[in-house]
Design a protein around this motif. Structure first.
Motif, PDB file in Angstrom:
ATOM      1  N   ALA A  82      -5.383  -1.198  11.693  1.00 38.55           N
ATOM      2  CA  ALA A  82      -4.481  -0.827  10.616  1.00 38.55           C
ATOM      3  C   ALA A  82      -4.151   0.665  10.691  1.00 38.55           C
ATOM      4  CB  ALA A  82      -5.127  -1.157   9.267  1.00 38.55           C
ATOM      5  N   HIS A  83      -3.244   1.108   9.833  1.00 38.73           N
ATOM      6  CA  HIS A  83      -2.858   2.514   9.781  1.00 38.73           C
ATOM      7  C   HIS A  83      -3.821   3.287   8.871  1.00 38.73           C
ATOM      8  CE1 HIS A  83       0.868   1.701  11.878  1.00 38.73           C
ATOM      9  NE2 HIS A  83       1.148   0.735  11.010  1.00 38.73           N
ATOM     10  N   TYR A  84      -4.219   4.474   9.316  1.00 34.68           N
ATOM     11  CA  TYR A  84      -5.039   5.338   8.467  1.00 34.68           C
ATOM     12  C   TYR A  84      -4.122   6.309   7.738  1.00 34.68           C
ATOM     13  CZ  TYR A  84      -8.331   8.844   6.856  1.00 34.68           C
ATOM     14  OH  TYR A  84      -9.037   9.706   6.069  1.00 34.68           O
ATOM     15  N   VAL A  85      -4.315   6.415   6.409  1.00 33.81           N
ATOM     16  CA  VAL A  85      -3.506   7.302   5.572  1.00 33.81           C
ATOM     17  C   VAL A  85      -4.435   8.277   4.865  1.00 33.81           C
ATOM     18  CG1 VAL A  85      -1.852   7.439   3.660  1.00 33.81           C
ATOM     19  CG2 VAL A  85      -1.819   5.459   5.208  1.00 33.81           C
ATOM     20  N   GLN A  86      -4.145   9.573   5.000  1.00 33.86           N
ATOM     21  CA  GLN A  86      -4.959  10.572   4.305  1.00 33.86           C
ATOM     22  C   GLN A  86      -4.835  10.345   2.798  1.00 33.86           C
ATOM     23  OE1 GLN A  86      -4.823  13.400   2.293  1.00 33.86           O
ATOM     24  NE2 GLN A  86      -6.914  14.006   2.794  1.00 33.86           N
ATOM     25  N   GLU A  87      -5.961  10.424   2.063  1.00 32.25           N
ATOM     26  CA  GLU A  87      -5.968   9.967   0.675  1.00 32.25           C
ATOM     27  C   GLU A  87      -5.105  10.813  -0.262  1.00 32.25           C
ATOM     28  OE1 GLU A  87     -10.054  10.639  -1.172  1.00 32.25           O
ATOM     29  OE2 GLU A  87     -10.451  10.893   0.961  1.00 32.25           O
ATOM     30  N   VAL A  88      -4.945  12.111  -0.001  1.00 32.47           N
ATOM     31  CA  VAL A  88      -4.063  12.920  -0.839  1.00 32.47           C
ATOM     32  C   VAL A  88      -2.613  12.492  -0.635  1.00 32.47           C
ATOM     33  CG1 VAL A  88      -3.227  15.252  -1.320  1.00 32.47           C
ATOM     34  CG2 VAL A  88      -5.662  14.867  -0.894  1.00 32.47           C
ATOM     35  N   VAL A  89      -2.278  12.171   0.601  1.00 31.19           N
ATOM     36  CA  VAL A  89      -0.934  11.649   0.908  1.00 31.19           C
ATOM     37  C   VAL A  89      -0.716  10.336   0.178  1.00 31.19           C
ATOM     38  CG1 VAL A  89       0.557  10.782   2.751  1.00 31.19           C
ATOM     39  CG2 VAL A  89      -0.852  12.816   3.139  1.00 31.19           C
ATOM     40  N   ALA A  90      -1.730   9.470   0.178  1.00 31.41           N
ATOM     41  CA  ALA A  90      -1.635   8.179  -0.504  1.00 31.41           C
ATOM     42  C   ALA A  90      -1.463   8.372  -2.006  1.00 31.41           C
ATOM     43  CB  ALA A  90      -2.874   7.342  -0.214  1.00 31.41           C
ATOM     44  N   ASN A  91      -2.241   9.286  -2.566  1.00 34.80           N
ATOM     45  CA  ASN A  91      -2.161   9.554  -3.999  1.00 34.80           C
ATOM     46  C   ASN A  91      -0.776  10.063  -4.377  1.00 34.80           C
ATOM     47  OD1 ASN A  91      -2.766  10.082  -6.672  1.00 34.80           O
ATOM     48  ND2 ASN A  91      -4.681  11.128  -6.223  1.00 34.80           N
ATOM     49  N   ALA A  92      -0.271  11.002  -3.585  1.00 39.24           N
ATOM     50  CA  ALA A  92       1.055  11.553  -3.848  1.00 39.24           C
ATOM     51  C   ALA A  92       2.132  10.481  -3.747  1.00 39.24           C
ATOM     52  CB  ALA A  92       1.340  12.698  -2.873  1.00 39.24           C
ATOM     53  N   ALA A  93       1.993   9.572  -2.782  1.00 36.29           N
ATOM     54  CA  ALA A  93       2.969   8.495  -2.619  1.00 36.29           C
ATOM     55  C   ALA A  93       3.013   7.605  -3.855  1.00 36.29           C
ATOM     56  CB  ALA A  93       2.637   7.669  -1.381  1.00 36.29           C
ATOM     57  N   ALA A  94       1.848   7.306  -4.415  1.00 33.63           N
ATOM     58  CA  ALA A  94       1.788   6.465  -5.613  1.00 33.63           C
ATOM     59  C   ALA A  94       2.452   7.161  -6.792  1.00 33.63           C
ATOM     60  CB  ALA A  94       0.344   6.123  -5.937  1.00 33.63           C
ATOM     61  N   ILE A  95       2.168   8.436  -6.960  1.00 30.87           N
ATOM     62  CA  ILE A  95       2.714   9.160  -8.114  1.00 30.87           C
ATOM     63  C   ILE A  95       4.225   9.336  -7.982  1.00 30.87           C
ATOM     64  CG2 ILE A  95       2.701  11.417  -9.271  1.00 30.87           C
ATOM     65  CD1 ILE A  95      -0.352  11.447  -8.650  1.00 30.87           C
ATOM     66  N   ARG A  96       4.708   9.640  -6.794  1.00 30.16           N
ATOM     67  CA  ARG A  96       6.157   9.779  -6.590  1.00 30.16           C
ATOM     68  C   ARG A  96       6.883   8.472  -6.909  1.00 30.16           C
ATOM     69  NH1 ARG A  96       4.938  12.713  -1.856  1.00 30.16           N
ATOM     70  NH2 ARG A  96       5.234  10.809  -0.627  1.00 30.16           N
ATOM     71  N   ALA A  97       6.296   7.360  -6.480  1.00 34.66           N
ATOM     72  CA  ALA A  97       6.957   6.067  -6.658  1.00 34.66           C
ATOM     73  C   ALA A  97       6.826   5.513  -8.067  1.00 34.66           C
ATOM     74  CB  ALA A  97       6.390   5.062  -5.654  1.00 34.66           C
ATOM     75  N   GLN A 278       6.392  -4.514  13.127  1.00 35.79           N
ATOM     76  CA  GLN A 278       5.748  -5.056  14.321  1.00 35.79           C
ATOM     77  C   GLN A 278       4.228  -5.131  14.194  1.00 35.79           C
ATOM     78  OE1 GLN A 278       7.463  -2.295  14.106  1.00 35.79           O
ATOM     79  NE2 GLN A 278       6.252  -0.560  14.860  1.00 35.79           N
ATOM     80  N   ASP A 279       3.653  -4.415  13.248  1.00 37.79           N
ATOM     81  CA  ASP A 279       2.192  -4.399  13.101  1.00 37.79           C
ATOM     82  C   ASP A 279       1.698  -5.437  12.091  1.00 37.79           C
ATOM     83  OD1 ASP A 279       3.172  -3.287  10.792  1.00 37.79           O
ATOM     84  OD2 ASP A 279       2.271  -1.320  11.075  1.00 37.79           O
ATOM     85  N   ALA A 280       2.583  -6.235  11.507  1.00 44.34           N
ATOM     86  CA  ALA A 280       2.181  -7.183  10.464  1.00 44.34           C
ATOM     87  C   ALA A 280       1.259  -8.265  11.023  1.00 44.34           C
ATOM     88  CB  ALA A 280       3.421  -7.826   9.834  1.00 44.34           C
ATOM     89  N   VAL A 281       0.188  -8.538  10.260  1.00 40.47           N
ATOM     90  CA  VAL A 281      -0.793  -9.558  10.661  1.00 40.47           C
ATOM     91  C   VAL A 281      -1.218 -10.353   9.426  1.00 40.47           C
ATOM     92  CG1 VAL A 281      -1.714  -8.243  12.607  1.00 40.47           C
ATOM     93  CG2 VAL A 281      -2.724  -7.951  10.328  1.00 40.47           C
ATOM     94  N   THR A 282      -1.768 -11.517   9.643  1.00 40.08           N
ATOM     95  CA  THR A 282      -2.380 -12.252   8.541  1.00 40.08           C
ATOM     96  C   THR A 282      -3.767 -11.639   8.281  1.00 40.08           C
ATOM     97  OG1 THR A 282      -3.485 -13.877   9.943  1.00 40.08           O
ATOM     98  CG2 THR A 282      -1.208 -14.371   9.256  1.00 40.08           C
ATOM     99  N   LEU A 287      -9.392  -9.965   9.675  1.00 39.90           N
ATOM    100  CA  LEU A 287     -10.829 -10.228   9.558  1.00 39.90           C
ATOM    101  C   LEU A 287     -11.459 -10.520  10.908  1.00 39.90           C
ATOM    102  CD1 LEU A 287     -10.801 -12.333   6.287  1.00 39.90           C
ATOM    103  CD2 LEU A 287     -12.093 -10.218   6.625  1.00 39.90           C
ATOM    104  N   GLU A 288     -10.741 -11.219  11.758  1.00 45.09           N
ATOM    105  CA  GLU A 288     -11.248 -11.507  13.102  1.00 45.09           C
ATOM    106  C   GLU A 288     -11.443 -10.203  13.881  1.00 45.09           C
ATOM    107  OE1 GLU A 288     -10.146 -14.290  16.999  1.00 45.09           O
ATOM    108  OE2 GLU A 288      -8.926 -14.362  15.176  1.00 45.09           O
ATOM    109  N   ARG A 289     -10.493  -9.278  13.744  1.00 51.58           N
ATOM    110  CA  ARG A 289     -10.640  -7.974  14.389  1.00 51.58           C
ATOM    111  C   ARG A 289     -11.866  -7.230  13.848  1.00 51.58           C
ATOM    112  NH1 ARG A 289      -4.437  -5.664  13.896  1.00 51.58           N
ATOM    113  NH2 ARG A 289      -3.442  -7.088  15.416  1.00 51.58           N
ATOM    114  N   LEU A 290     -12.036  -7.281  12.543  1.00 56.64           N
ATOM    115  CA  LEU A 290     -13.172  -6.592  11.925  1.00 56.64           C
ATOM    116  C   LEU A 290     -14.491  -7.172  12.409  1.00 56.64           C
ATOM    117  CD1 LEU A 290     -13.985  -4.426   9.816  1.00 56.64           C
ATOM    118  CD2 LEU A 290     -13.938  -6.226   8.079  1.00 56.64           C
ATOM    119  N   ASP A 291     -14.548  -8.486  12.541  1.00 57.98           N
ATOM    120  CA  ASP A 291     -15.783  -9.144  12.994  1.00 57.98           C
ATOM    121  C   ASP A 291     -16.123  -8.790  14.443  1.00 57.98           C
ATOM    122  OD1 ASP A 291     -16.246 -10.374  10.580  1.00 57.98           O
ATOM    123  OD2 ASP A 291     -15.153 -12.208  11.101  1.00 57.98           O
TER     124      ASP A 291
END
Length: 417
Positions: A82-97, A278-282, A287-291
């Protein structure tokens, strides 16, 4: 919750120091379809697996774009692909939206605290992050700080809010460090301060640390949004912030699911930072990747070298050291036991010793204060009296002395010299 109307949903996972948060979003509306918040007890990957398994059951065969943030997020993101997102960036994205009127965000997590400052950029036509402050390696003023003080007061962490809500007196307690806070709190407990007042004072210490120490002189401009587990499950803490900042109700933003808003922002930020599908998965594929990912360091917890090779070595150690301790004399053959009682009420433990008229130790007591030293000493003395009552021995205390942090309280309680 909102209804899904997209074939590819968004999943945000926030792997924090003490909890894992997951949010499933409809990307067309940013509406929440599924959300979970759970303590991981140092088993981050296992908790992520558990929450994703539950989500997979809710959304079978649905594809997701997945973003992961948090202090433990990077290895989980790699394991999930999956994509890693820095948490301050994530927080700012939520507040902007979701909350573009906000000018300051206060977020308290398990072991970190952040203040994010925003301004509206007229040129760009959108909310922008102007500055950010975050605590260092110490967990002072965070959720772990509350847990630590709750343990000191001998109450479950989920009952701390109930205590604080009843508090009336505010004492000066350090919010910068748990060790310093305990140094402030122990004398208060021993002097008989109410636990409700200490809980309220703890919230004031957190607010004081965030406003003064963390913001480092920058003004916390309203409207202010309050986020994270500690500010979700402790509404009295939000009230304390409001009191100290002079906020009116209109100045306070209480978001939907404030405990998982950063995970929600992570799901939003995936499309902003990483366009495409293109990165979409079920979730079953994730979970299989994580295992099949390499074991995380957490799985090695508790595998250090043991103190003793086996039970025999441990028993030998205990026997050797017990033999070196001076044992109290046996007073079971006496009809009357006269003697002197000395009580030491320390910062974390209470101790007392009973000696007979020949200055021979006949009984000792040692216990953790559990936030209530007077009660602990009283229970110890009652157990001492009951012991000799059952033996048919009359116990006479010829003199009683006290020392330690709680000396004055004990002297008053037992009329000691």
């Amino acid at each position: 919750m909102a209804q899904a109307d997209s074939k590819v949903l968004r999943l945000g996972v926030d792997v924090g120091s003490t909890t894992v948060k997951t949010v499933v979003l409809d990307p067309n509306t940013n509406g929440v379809l599924f959300t979970r918040y759970q303590r991981h007890n140092a088993h981050q990957a296992a908790t992520v697996r558990q929450l994703l398994t539950e989500a997979a059951g809710r959304f079978p065969d649905v594809r997701f774009r997945i973003g992961v943030c948090g202090s433990g997020g990077r290895p989980i993101a790699a394991a999930l692909g999956a994509h890693y997102v820095q948490e301050v960036v994530a927080n700012a994205a939520a507040i902007r939206a979701l909350y573009p009127q906000v000018r300051t965000a206060v977020e308290l997590g398990g072991q970190d605290a952040k203040v994010i400052f925003f301004h509206y950029d007229e040129t760009a036509g959108r909310l922008q992050t102007s500055d950010m402050r975050m605590n260092g390696s110490c967990a002072g003023g965070t959720g772990a700080f509350i847990d630590e003080i709750a343990a000191l007061l001998n109450v479950p962490a989920d009952e701390f809010e109930h205590l604080a809500a009843q508090g009336k007196t505010v004492y000066s307690i350090s919010g910068r460090c748990g060790v310093f806070a305990k140094t402030d709190i122990q004398p208060l407990l021993i002097q008989g301060a109410e636990r409700t007042d200490i809980a309220l004072s703890t919230f004031h210490a957190i607010a004081k640390q965030t406003i003064g120490g963390l913001s480092q002189g920058l003004e916390l401009t309203a409207p202010i949004i309050f986020e994270g587990g500690p500010l979700t499950f402790n509404p009295t803490l939000v009230r304390v912030f409001a009191e100290r900042l002079g906020l009116e109700e209109a100045d306070i933003v209480r978001p939907e699911h404030p405990e998982t808003i950063v995970a929600r922002g992570t799901a939003i930020a995936v499309d902003e930072l990483f366009p495409g599908l293109q990165d979409a998965v079920t979730l079953s594929q994730a979970l299989e990747r994580l295992d099949h990912a390499p074991a995380q360091p957490e799985d090695a917890a508790g595998t250090g070298k043991p103190y003793f090779a086996d039970d025999k070595e441990r028993d030998a150690f205990l026997s050797r050291h017990q033999a070196e301790l001076k044992q109290p004399v046996d007073a079971a053959d006496r009809k009357v036991l006269r003697g002197y009682l000395g009580i030491d009420s320390g910062s974390t433990t209470s101790k007392f010793v009973f000696i007979d008229e020949n200055e021979q130790v006949t009984d000792t007591f040692y216990a953790n204060n559990q936030g209530e030293p007077l009660r602990v000493v009283r229970q110890g003395l009652m157990a001492l009296a009951e012991k000799y009552r059952k033996l048919g021995i009359q116990l006479e205390v010829l003199g009683l002395g006290t020392t330690g942090y709680g000396e004055q309280m004990l002297s008053a309680a037992f009329h000691a010299d």
